[in-house]
Scaffold this active site. Structure first.
Site, short mmCIF file in Angstrom:
data_model
loop_
_atom_site.label_atom_id
_atom_site.label_comp_id
_atom_site.label_asym_id
_atom_site.label_seq_id
_atom_site.Cartn_x
_atom_site.Cartn_y
_atom_site.Cartn_z
N HIS A 4 0.85 -1.20 0.00
CA HIS A 4 0.00 0.00 0.00
C HIS A 4 0.88 1.25 0.00
CE1 HIS A 4 0.32 1.30 4.30
NE2 HIS A 4 0.36 0.01 4.59
N GLU A 11 4.39 -5.92 3.99
CA GLU A 11 4.06 -5.12 5.17
C GLU A 11 5.25 -5.02 6.12
OE1 GLU A 11 2.06 -3.23 6.59
OE2 GLU A 11 0.22 -3.26 5.39
N HIS A 47 4.13 2.59 13.03
CA HIS A 47 3.22 3.74 12.97
C HIS A 47 3.78 4.94 13.73
CE1 HIS A 47 -0.92 2.19 11.41
NE2 HIS A 47 0.09 1.89 10.61
N GLU A 100 -5.19 1.68 2.04
CA GLU A 100 -5.14 0.50 2.91
C GLU A 100 -5.32 0.88 4.37
OE1 GLU A 100 -3.20 -2.45 5.59
OE2 GLU A 100 -2.71 -0.34 5.27
N GLU A 101 -4.76 2.02 4.76
CA GLU A 101 -4.79 2.41 6.17
C GLU A 101 -6.20 2.74 6.67
OE1 GLU A 101 -2.50 2.02 8.15
OE2 GLU A 101 -0.53 2.33 7.25
N ASP A 121 6.30 2.16 6.89
CA ASP A 121 5.00 1.54 6.63
C ASP A 121 4.19 2.55 5.80
OD1 ASP A 121 2.55 0.25 6.69
OD2 ASP A 121 2.20 0.58 8.82
#
Length: 348
Positions: free
Chosen positions: A67, A239, A320, A216-217, A186
């Site tokens: 993503h 990922e 994150h 995607e998030e 990410d």
């Protein structure tokens, strides 16, 4: 230039392309140009996925996704004092970013402001006082100080829904020995893996779709659209793998495959194929079960859009947040997938 340095530079270029969920045009332009330079057919679909296709000589179709969107915040209200109130975009937390300059992506121009938590020299009379002792900082507690008039904010096209991200000058990654550190590994590092994979795959037996997926998030919207409209025999998501005491993952050069995440089980047979490919490539592989996590592949499987799904990841600290990952682990994801794509999907 060594391979790690080339990979570091590519990830850095990708990180500098702001791509908050749903506002991904900057990275789309970068990807389409880079793939064109590689001589690979690629196009944007209606959901904002950049899809690169490598035709196969036989049957079967494999989708590999990374993503391209990133987390951050979005404007909820614009105050008369030029202050912007925010809400989360994806699973983001204001304390991760700290006070500092942010970019506010208006429809007409990008302006800057300061993500602000309030003064420290205070008493219990101030609402932010508990943040210093007992309470986490939440999006409802913070604001962006722009020092702009409402007219200037409106001229920039800043409005409710405008995306807010760590400013580009704060996003440049840092080299920590054999690791890369920075915001949005990410999933910009996984996007780099797909680009590097695109350089290697030649004349596969089965068709390979490299899907740089959108949004995607916020629910794997792009991957769900792609797999609903284009049946695939299997999907593999690239990922991050969170380094934490609760997971059996170590910070080394070996990538990770998941048996299960917060959305359900991955396909054991497909995981076995990935493990066999890793062995042929001379790459070690870690296995894990994670909890507060989902990927394009697990969400697609849960919704019945693909019969087989897997997730290949690289160990990452501070997920994150200001993330740290070993460049060799990212590069080894390329090697594993390159070996996997040499197989005949119809024989799986």
């Amino acid at each position: 230039m060594d391979r790690d340095s080339e990979l570091f530079d590519l990830i850095g270029d990708l990180i500098m392309c702001h791509s908050p969920s749903g506002v991904e045009a900057r990275i789309d332009a970068f990807l389409l140009q880079r793939l064109s330079e590689l001589g690979i057919e690629a196009a944007l679909d209606a959901a904002g996925n950049v899809v690169a296709r490598i035709p196969g000589s036989g049957a079967g179709k494999l989708a590999i996704t990374a993503h391209k969107d990133e987390i951050g915040a979005s404007v909820s209200t614009v105050g008369d004092d030029g202050r912007l109130r925010l809400r989360a975009l994806g699973s983001s937390f204001p304390w991760v970013y700290g006070e500092g300059i942010v970019d506010i992506l208006g429809d007409n121009e990008t302006i800057q402001g300061v993500l602000s938590f309030g003064s420290r020299h205070i008493t219990r009379a101030s609402p932010q006082y508990p943040q210093q002792e007992t309470a986490p900082v939440k999006w409802s507690d913070v604001w962006v100080e722009t020092k702009c008039s409402c007219d200037d904010i409106a001229k920039a096209g800043v409005r409710p829904g405008s995306r807010v991200l760590v400013a580009r000058h704060r996003k440049a990654p840092y080299r920590l020995g054999d690791h890369i550190a920075g915001y949005t590994l990410d999933n910009k590092a996984s996007v780099a893996v797909l680009i590097e994979l695109a350089k290697r795959i030649r004349n596969p037996v089965s068709e390979i779709c490299l899907v740089f997926s959108s949004m995607e998030e916020v629910g794997a919207c792009g991957a769900l659209y792609f797999t609903r409209n284009e049946p695939v025999d299997a999907i593999i998501a690239l990922e991050i793998a969170p380094l934490s005491d609760e997971y059996d993952i170590v910070d080394g050069p070996d990538p990770v495959i998941y048996a299960q995440d917060g959305y359900g089980l991955y396909h054991e047979g497909l995981n076995g194929r990935i493990a066999a490919a890793a062995a042929r490539a001379g790459v070690g592989l870690q296995r894990s079960v994670v909890h507060d996590f989902g990927s394009d592949a697990s969400i697609v499987m849960r919704n019945g859009h693909a019969p087989r799904g897997a997730c290949l990841a690289f160990p990452t600290q501070n997920t994150h947040g200001y993330e740290i990952a070993r460049l060799a682990a990212i590069g080894n994801c390329v090697a594993v997938l390159d070996e996997l794509c040499k197989g005949d999907l119809s024989q799986w």
